[in-house]
Scaffold this motif. Structure first.
Motif, mmCIF file in Angstrom:
data_model
loop_
_atom_site.group_PDB
_atom_site.id
_atom_site.type_symbol
_atom_site.label_atom_id
_atom_site.label_comp_id
_atom_site.label_asym_id
_atom_site.label_seq_id
_atom_site.Cartn_x
_atom_site.Cartn_y
_atom_site.Cartn_z
ATOM 1 N N PHE A 8 4.269 10.719 -4.049
ATOM 2 C CA PHE A 8 4.151 10.103 -2.729
ATOM 3 C C PHE A 8 5.442 9.398 -2.319
ATOM 4 O O PHE A 8 6.319 9.144 -3.148
ATOM 5 N N THR A 9 5.537 9.116 -1.011
ATOM 6 C CA THR A 9 6.674 8.362 -0.484
ATOM 7 C C THR A 9 6.297 6.891 -0.367
ATOM 8 O O THR A 9 5.117 6.531 -0.311
ATOM 9 N N LYS A 10 7.299 6.060 -0.293
ATOM 10 C CA LYS A 10 7.115 4.620 -0.045
ATOM 11 C C LYS A 10 8.261 4.204 0.876
ATOM 12 O O LYS A 10 9.327 3.784 0.430
ATOM 13 N N THR A 11 8.034 4.372 2.171
ATOM 14 C CA THR A 11 9.100 4.170 3.148
ATOM 15 C C THR A 11 8.656 3.188 4.229
ATOM 16 O O THR A 11 7.504 2.770 4.275
ATOM 17 N N GLY A 12 9.600 2.847 5.137
ATOM 18 C CA GLY A 12 9.281 1.907 6.203
ATOM 19 C C GLY A 12 8.871 0.556 5.637
ATOM 20 O O GLY A 12 9.392 0.095 4.623
ATOM 21 N N TYR A 13 7.894 -0.081 6.288
ATOM 22 C CA TYR A 13 7.453 -1.404 5.845
ATOM 23 C C TYR A 13 6.736 -1.367 4.503
ATOM 24 O O TYR A 13 6.579 -2.401 3.847
ATOM 25 N N SER A 14 6.298 -0.184 4.082
ATOM 26 C CA SER A 14 5.595 -0.113 2.795
ATOM 27 C C SER A 14 6.516 -0.443 1.617
ATOM 28 O O SER A 14 6.031 -0.724 0.524
ATOM 29 N N LYS A 15 7.844 -0.428 1.840
ATOM 30 C CA LYS A 15 8.747 -0.782 0.741
ATOM 31 C C LYS A 15 8.608 -2.249 0.344
ATOM 32 O O LYS A 15 9.093 -2.666 -0.710
ATOM 33 N N ILE A 17 5.646 -3.596 -0.131
ATOM 34 C CA ILE A 17 4.416 -3.718 -0.910
ATOM 35 C C ILE A 17 4.805 -3.843 -2.387
ATOM 36 O O ILE A 17 5.488 -2.975 -2.930
ATOM 37 N N SER A 18 4.388 -4.911 -3.017
ATOM 38 C CA SER A 18 4.754 -5.124 -4.422
ATOM 39 C C SER A 18 4.045 -4.117 -5.313
ATOM 40 O O SER A 18 3.092 -3.446 -4.895
ATOM 41 N N HIS A 19 4.496 -4.034 -6.550
ATOM 42 C CA HIS A 19 3.880 -3.090 -7.490
ATOM 43 C C HIS A 19 2.404 -3.420 -7.726
ATOM 44 O O HIS A 19 1.557 -2.517 -7.739
ATOM 45 N N GLY A 58 11.372 -3.865 -2.046
ATOM 46 C CA GLY A 58 12.435 -3.720 -1.062
ATOM 47 C C GLY A 58 13.152 -2.381 -1.124
ATOM 48 O O GLY A 58 13.909 -2.038 -0.217
ATOM 49 N N TYR A 59 12.924 -1.612 -2.195
ATOM 50 C CA TYR A 59 13.472 -0.264 -2.278
ATOM 51 C C TYR A 59 12.505 0.703 -1.600
ATOM 52 O O TYR A 59 11.284 0.578 -1.750
ATOM 53 N N SER A 60 13.037 1.677 -0.880
ATOM 54 C CA SER A 60 12.205 2.771 -0.386
ATOM 55 C C SER A 60 12.332 3.949 -1.351
ATOM 56 O O SER A 60 13.200 3.959 -2.226
#
Length: 231
Positions: A8-15, A17-19, A58-60
């Motif tokens: 899956f991707t983790k982009t935009g504001y979802s970056k 979201i903490s682990h 903070g990483y995408s």
């Protein structure tokens, strides 16, 4: 019983979201979808799922992997249709594939990751390429790195953990690098960013530097259709 890998991707504001919150996102999505996720045994059972290599806040990323187990088999298309609508914006499923039960986890087989590090600068591409050549040609690259056991920041030589590195400037400056990732050897982009900016005297605030993980690289013991183990 069945085991699957979900990319899956983790982009935009979802970056942002903490682990731990990402674990909650998927746990809740599995529950709402009505999937019969397998749980661990013991006093405090938890869903049998794990991420290949947790991503820094903070990483995408366009290359995140989740392993999970179900009590019964499901088709990949069924899982995709059930889960996709339940995930927040920026978290997009790229594929779901079955994995053979009992194989070593993706986390234990991760050896490296590819990153793109972007920042704005007035320095020309030719000068940036020259800076990078000088930086990587150092006998040692000393940077502050947080030690796994002590959690302290200590000076360490990170050069041996940088497998590939280059820089270009299509619009912004882009550092593309492949760094050691995994239990045997691990280098976050943070010490590299810090040491490169210090060495080149580029005055770029850290909050103006964007980091994206573009690929996770596993040993050749991990095989499925969409994976590329090539370094």
């Amino acid at each position: 019983m069945a085991e699957y890998v979900l990319k899956f991707t983790k982009t935009g504001y979802s970056k942002y979201i903490s682990h731990l919150d990402l674990i909650r996102v998927f746990t809740r999505s599995f529950k709402i979808a009505g999937l019969d996720i397998r749980y661990s045994n013991g006093f405090n059972p938890h869903p049998r799922m794990s991420f290949a290599q947790p991503l820094s806040l903070g990483y995408s990323s366009v290359a995140e992997y989740l392993e999970f187990e179900t009590e019964t088999e499901h088709s990949e298309d069924e899982l995709f249709q059930l889960l996709s609508p339940l995930l927040p914006e920026g978290i997009q499923i790229l594929f779901i594939e079955p994995m053979e039960l009992g194989k070593r986890s993706l986390g234990s087989e991760t050896i490296a990751a590819e990153f793109e590090i972007r920042f704005a600068t007035d320095v020309s591409e030719d000068k940036l390429v020259e800076m990078m050549a000088d930086y990587i040609s150092q006998p040692e690259i000393i940077a502050l790195k947080r030690m796994k056991k002590t959690k302290r920041l200590e000076e360490t030589n990170i050069k041996g953990k940088i497998r590939e590195i280059s820089i270009s400037k299509p619009d912004q400056a882009v550092i593309r690098c492949v760094l050691d990732q995994g239990s045997a050897s691990n280098l976050s982009p943070e010490p590299l960013i810090q040491s490169f900016m210090k060495y080149t005297s580029l005055d770029i605030p850290r909050w103006e530097v964007d980091v994206k993980r573009t690929r996770l690289i596993f040993t050749d013991r991990i095989q499925f259709q969409h994976i590329d183990n090539t370094l």
